[in-house]
Design a protein around this motif. Structure first.
Motif, mmCIF file in Angstrom:
data_model
loop_
_atom_site.group_PDB
_atom_site.id
_atom_site.type_symbol
_atom_site.label_atom_id
_atom_site.label_comp_id
_atom_site.label_asym_id
_atom_site.label_seq_id
_atom_site.Cartn_x
_atom_site.Cartn_y
_atom_site.Cartn_z
ATOM 1 N N ARG A 234 1.151 -3.808 5.579
ATOM 2 C CA ARG A 234 2.052 -4.494 4.893
ATOM 3 C C ARG A 234 2.007 -5.755 4.693
ATOM 4 N N LEU A 235 2.045 -6.567 3.644
ATOM 5 C CA LEU A 235 1.700 -7.951 3.365
ATOM 6 C C LEU A 235 3.090 -8.776 3.625
ATOM 7 N N SER A 263 -5.424 -4.467 0.497
ATOM 8 C CA SER A 263 -4.557 -3.418 0.332
ATOM 9 C C SER A 263 -3.131 -3.462 0.753
ATOM 10 N N GLU A 265 1.403 -3.701 -0.108
ATOM 11 C CA GLU A 265 2.297 -4.504 -0.808
ATOM 12 C C GLU A 265 3.167 -5.096 0.340
ATOM 13 N N ARG A 269 3.124 -11.093 -0.462
ATOM 14 C CA ARG A 269 2.127 -11.213 -1.331
ATOM 15 C C ARG A 269 2.108 -12.446 -2.582
ATOM 16 N N GLU A 273 -1.109 -14.777 -3.090
ATOM 17 C CA GLU A 273 -1.726 -15.140 -4.377
ATOM 18 C C GLU A 273 -1.776 -16.576 -4.819
ATOM 19 N N PHE A 287 -6.309 -7.968 -4.909
ATOM 20 C CA PHE A 287 -5.432 -7.413 -4.237
ATOM 21 C C PHE A 287 -5.017 -5.795 -4.829
ATOM 22 N N GLY A 289 -2.990 -3.506 -4.067
ATOM 23 C CA GLY A 289 -1.628 -2.724 -3.995
ATOM 24 C C GLY A 289 -1.684 -1.486 -3.142
ATOM 25 N N TYR A 290 -0.495 -1.064 -3.401
ATOM 26 C CA TYR A 290 -0.050 0.110 -2.225
ATOM 27 C C TYR A 290 -1.422 1.155 -2.713
#
Length: 411
Positions: A234-235, A263, A265, A269, A273, A287, A289-290
């Protein structure tokens, strides 16, 4: 047994809830598990791994509570969880009149600053695995947090202090516990001194080759000058992903070659970025993603050489165990539960100093990995051997037997 979070085939807390229940049943105990209704589909889909002596009772609060929980995010979750524990106390007493329990055992959430409804039963009570109150962002560290993250930390700290000091339900939970299982040695400091004598640090999460999806096997590392780094989860702001990016950017600037792949979300995030763009490393950072399944998670880790998770405060992250299972060395910070999980021969633990010192430590670790491919191979093999020996669910089952025997028959 209560496990608010409980889901077969999952990592993190849902996996802990399900596997502790399974292991207790595997040891021959008749287990009555109380969990949330939203876990029903996953549990019933895993009927092949559902022992006959494991009965499931689903419990949720009325719709208005669920609506409030969904609308108010993290704070709604805390309120709902607390109310669920209160309702659990009534439900558990009703079930006890029917089934005559010998032991009550709280498993998830694994937090030591919220109460357990099972403490209201008049039977031996096991509280744990728990922890969390000792997790704090390092003092004096230049965190560079966005405003929402600073608010989160202040509110979290305030809620913890209130609960730990004046909540009568939590005070009752600690007092009624015959055994308190804490998920890290560091976490023992979160148990008040008068109750610490009945607390012990345990390994609370496991992995095994059975967790690896079909077609995914540990792959030997080849090494080389191009270093592929995986990270993720989890970001969120306390996981240290921004420090990792800064250390990776310094590694590239010093002539290193490699890629960094995240990996997952989460609310942090956009900040990450922005940092990637600010440091001009967009071509090297990805990135993805989920990742919806554990197979996807394992594929992501296996496609890289190193797994990095420089979390600043956390319980034992399952992601680190998953990476070790597929033979990947770990890069983490020498702090908290992650430091306890990763022995020196299975990865690099970077000391926490100032922000720039910590980022430089990450840069040096990456350079070390890139320059010495034999270190990658040796550490990867050692990581896998370590996790299979110590972090396996069979060990948890044996622990459950010992703990239950100690509280039912202290002599």
């Amino acid at each position: 047994m209560s496990a608010y979070a409980c889901e077969p085939g999952s990592g993190s807390e849902p996996g802990v809830g399900w596997n502790w229940a399974r292991q207790a049943a595997a040891q021959g105990h008749q287990v009555h598990l109380v969990t949330r209704s939203n876990n029903r589909q996953a549990i019933e889909s895993a009927s092949d791994s559902h022992p006959n002596n494991l009965a499931i009772h689903y419990l949720d609060l009325p719709a208005p509570f669920l609506m409030a929980k969904r609308r108010t995010g993290y704070y709604g979750l805390l309120f709902y969880y607390y109310a669920w524990q209160m309702h659990l106390g009534w439900t558990a007493r009703r079930l006890h009149r029917i089934h005559h329990f010998d032991v009550a055992h709280h498993v998830t959430f694994v937090i030591d600053w919220m109460p357990s409804g099972l403490s209201l039963l008049r039977v031996p009570f096991v509280w744990g695995p728990v922890g969390g109150s000792t997790h704090h962002l390092p003092a004096g560290f230049d965190l560079k947090l966005p405003p929402y993250a600073r608010r989160h930390e202040k509110i979290r700290s305030t809620v913890q202090k209130i609960c730990r000091l004046v909540d009568p339900f939590l005070l009752l939970t600690r007092s009624k516990a015959d055994a308190i299982l804490v998920y890290s040695k560091e976490g023992l400091a979160g148990i008040p001194a008068r109750h610490r004598g009945k607390a012990s640090a345990v390994i609370h999460v496991g992995v095994s080759d059975e967790d690896l999806p079909r077609g995914i096997q540990p792959q030997p590392l080849t090494g080389g000058p191009f270093l592929r780094i995986a990270s993720g989860g989890r970001l969120v702001h306390w996981k240290g992903f921004d420090i990792l990016i800064e250390g990776f950017a310094a590694f590239l600037k010093a002539g290193g070659k490699g890629s960094l792949s995240f990996s997952g979300e989460g609310p942090f995030r956009p900040h990450l970025e922005g940092l990637v763009a600010q440091l001009d490393v967009q071509e090297h950072v990805n990135f993805v993603g989920y990742l919806p399944t554990r197979a996807d998670v394992y594929r992501h880790i296996s496609a890289n050489d190193v797994f990095a998770l420089p979390t600043l405060r956390d319980g034992p992250p399952v992601a680190i165990l998953e990476a070790m299972l597929v033979g990947r060395p770990i890069l983490c910070l020498d702090v908290g539960a992650t430091s306890e999980m990763v022995p020196p021969h299975a990865g690099v633990r970077v000391p926490v100093g100032t922000r720039s010192e910590t980022a430089s430590g990450i840069e040096n670790a990456l350079t070390h990995f890139a320059d010495r491919p034999e270190v990658l191979r040796d550490m990867g093999a050692a990581a896998r051997a370590h996790v299979l020996e110590l972090h396996n669910w069979a060990n948890v089952g044996e622990l459950i037997v010992r703990v239950y025997e100690s509280v039912v028959d202290p002599e």
